[in-house]
Design a protein around this motif. Structure first.
Motif, PDB file in Angstrom:
ATOM      1  N   LYS A 111       0.813  -1.224   0.000  1.00 35.98           N
ATOM      2  CA  LYS A 111       0.000   0.000   0.000  1.00 35.98           C
ATOM      3  C   LYS A 111       0.841   1.266   0.000  1.00 35.98           C
ATOM      4  O   LYS A 111       0.304   2.357  -0.134  1.00 35.98           O
ATOM      5  N   THR A 112       2.170   1.129   0.186  1.00 38.35           N
ATOM      6  CA  THR A 112       3.008   2.322   0.142  1.00 38.35           C
ATOM      7  C   THR A 112       3.105   2.790  -1.302  1.00 38.35           C
ATOM      8  O   THR A 112       2.960   2.008  -2.238  1.00 38.35           O
ATOM      9  N   LEU A 113       3.312   4.091  -1.480  1.00 33.52           N
ATOM     10  CA  LEU A 113       3.260   4.690  -2.817  1.00 33.52           C
ATOM     11  C   LEU A 113       4.576   5.348  -3.193  1.00 33.52           C
ATOM     12  O   LEU A 113       5.157   6.074  -2.383  1.00 33.52           O
ATOM     13  N   ASN A 114       5.004   5.125  -4.431  1.00 38.44           N
ATOM     14  CA  ASN A 114       6.151   5.878  -4.939  1.00 38.44           C
ATOM     15  C   ASN A 114       5.627   7.236  -5.425  1.00 38.44           C
ATOM     16  O   ASN A 114       4.421   7.516  -5.357  1.00 38.44           O
ATOM     17  N   GLY A 115       6.491   8.076  -5.931  1.00 39.66           N
ATOM     18  CA  GLY A 115       6.099   9.419  -6.351  1.00 39.66           C
ATOM     19  C   GLY A 115       5.042   9.426  -7.435  1.00 39.66           C
ATOM     20  O   GLY A 115       4.073  10.206  -7.377  1.00 39.66           O
ATOM     21  N   ASN A 116       5.192   8.587  -8.440  1.00 37.80           N
ATOM     22  CA  ASN A 116       4.200   8.522  -9.520  1.00 37.80           C
ATOM     23  C   ASN A 116       2.857   8.029  -9.012  1.00 37.80           C
ATOM     24  O   ASN A 116       1.804   8.551  -9.401  1.00 37.80           O
ATOM     25  N   GLN A 117       2.884   7.033  -8.147  1.00 41.08           N
ATOM     26  CA  GLN A 117       1.635   6.506  -7.590  1.00 41.08           C
ATOM     27  C   GLN A 117       0.935   7.538  -6.714  1.00 41.08           C
ATOM     28  O   GLN A 117      -0.297   7.599  -6.681  1.00 41.08           O
ATOM     29  N   LEU A 118       1.704   8.362  -6.012  1.00 37.98           N
ATOM     30  CA  LEU A 118       1.117   9.432  -5.206  1.00 37.98           C
ATOM     31  C   LEU A 118       0.324  10.385  -6.092  1.00 37.98           C
ATOM     32  O   LEU A 118      -0.843  10.668  -5.830  1.00 37.98           O
ATOM     33  N   VAL A 119       0.946  10.861  -7.155  1.00 38.67           N
ATOM     34  CA  VAL A 119       0.289  11.811  -8.057  1.00 38.67           C
ATOM     35  C   VAL A 119      -0.937  11.172  -8.705  1.00 38.67           C
ATOM     36  O   VAL A 119      -2.013  11.777  -8.765  1.00 38.67           O
ATOM     37  N   THR A 120      -0.791   9.949  -9.170  1.00 39.63           N
ATOM     38  CA  THR A 120      -1.906   9.250  -9.813  1.00 39.63           C
ATOM     39  C   THR A 120      -3.065   9.040  -8.836  1.00 39.63           C
ATOM     40  O   THR A 120      -4.228   9.268  -9.180  1.00 39.63           O
ATOM     41  N   THR A 121      -2.759   8.624  -7.616  1.00 42.67           N
ATOM     42  CA  THR A 121      -3.801   8.353  -6.630  1.00 42.67           C
ATOM     43  C   THR A 121      -4.535   9.634  -6.230  1.00 42.67           C
ATOM     44  O   THR A 121      -5.769   9.653  -6.160  1.00 42.67           O
ATOM     45  N   VAL A 122      -3.797  10.707  -5.976  1.00 45.42           N
ATOM     46  CA  VAL A 122      -4.447  11.970  -5.605  1.00 45.42           C
ATOM     47  C   VAL A 122      -5.297  12.484  -6.761  1.00 45.42           C
ATOM     48  O   VAL A 122      -6.431  12.939  -6.552  1.00 45.42           O
ATOM     49  N   SER A 123      -4.809  12.377  -7.982  1.00 44.19           N
ATOM     50  CA  SER A 123      -5.593  12.798  -9.149  1.00 44.19           C
ATOM     51  C   SER A 123      -6.867  11.969  -9.282  1.00 44.19           C
ATOM     52  O   SER A 123      -7.941  12.497  -9.591  1.00 44.19           O
ATOM     53  N   GLN A 124      -6.750  10.670  -9.052  1.00 39.04           N
ATOM     54  CA  GLN A 124      -7.918   9.786  -9.119  1.00 39.04           C
ATOM     55  C   GLN A 124      -8.941  10.143  -8.042  1.00 39.04           C
ATOM     56  O   GLN A 124     -10.137  10.211  -8.307  1.00 39.04           O
ATOM     57  N   LEU A 125      -8.472  10.390  -6.818  1.00 37.01           N
ATOM     58  CA  LEU A 125      -9.379  10.774  -5.737  1.00 37.01           C
ATOM     59  C   LEU A 125     -10.063  12.105  -6.049  1.00 37.01           C
ATOM     60  O   LEU A 125     -11.254  12.276  -5.765  1.00 37.01           O
ATOM     61  N   ALA A 126      -9.321  13.023  -6.651  1.00 37.25           N
ATOM     62  CA  ALA A 126      -9.906  14.312  -7.035  1.00 37.25           C
ATOM     63  C   ALA A 126     -11.022  14.109  -8.051  1.00 37.25           C
ATOM     64  O   ALA A 126     -12.123  14.652  -7.907  1.00 37.25           O
ATOM     65  N   THR A 127     -10.765  13.306  -9.061  1.00 36.42           N
ATOM     66  CA  THR A 127     -11.767  13.033 -10.090  1.00 36.42           C
ATOM     67  C   THR A 127     -12.992  12.352  -9.495  1.00 36.42           C
ATOM     68  O   THR A 127     -14.125  12.747  -9.774  1.00 36.42           O
ATOM     69  N   GLU A 128     -12.768  11.354  -8.646  1.00 38.43           N
ATOM     70  CA  GLU A 128     -13.872  10.605  -8.038  1.00 38.43           C
ATOM     71  C   GLU A 128     -14.756  11.476  -7.150  1.00 38.43           C
ATOM     72  O   GLU A 128     -15.941  11.200  -6.998  1.00 38.43           O
ATOM     73  N   THR A 129     -14.189  12.511  -6.550  1.00 42.12           N
ATOM     74  CA  THR A 129     -14.961  13.366  -5.645  1.00 42.12           C
ATOM     75  C   THR A 129     -15.452  14.653  -6.314  1.00 42.12           C
ATOM     76  O   THR A 129     -16.000  15.518  -5.647  1.00 42.12           O
TER      77      THR A 129
END
Length: 122
Positions: free
Chosen positions: A23-41
């Protein structure tokens, strides 16, 4: 720090053992995950500010990214986005959260946000 090196290293090992490495995130996964959460909300106008910064810290790497989100509304979108980020804790953390009115007498806000993730590098 040098005098407490052993204690610091033991504390870091205990902390790492509590994290799920998948579940830990590298830099790319951080950006992708935050962008995905933004889109979903329903967050629109979310832009990264600068590059992702990675700081090595022993067996961890700490990644951070800054965002600017303009014209966001408090009651619906911002609270949903914030809640979605908090659900990802401790793998995503909010390091800085600055909220300002977009314009006088406007319900729209501007959010400056710095998020971080931890990655177990072993």
């Amino acid at each position: 720090w040098i005098k407490n090196k052993v204690v610091i290293e033991e504390t870091a090992k205990k902390t790492a053992s509590r994290l799920d490495p998948t579940k830990t995130l590298n830099g790319n996964q951080l950006v992708t995950t935050v962008s995905q959460l933004a889109t979903e909300t329903g967050v629109k106008n979310a832009q990264t500010s600068g590059s992702t910064v990675t700081t090595p810290a022993g067996q961890f790497a700490v990644h951070s990214q800054e965002y600017v989100i303009r014209n966001i509304e408090w009651e619906s979108t911002l609270t949903a986005f914030y809640t979605a980020l908090q659900k990802r804790s401790p793998y995503i953390s909010i390091e800085r959260f600055i909220l300002a009115a977009s314009a006088p007498d406007s319900p729209q806000l501007t959010l400056s946000l710095k998020v971080t993730s931890v990655e177990i590098t072993r």
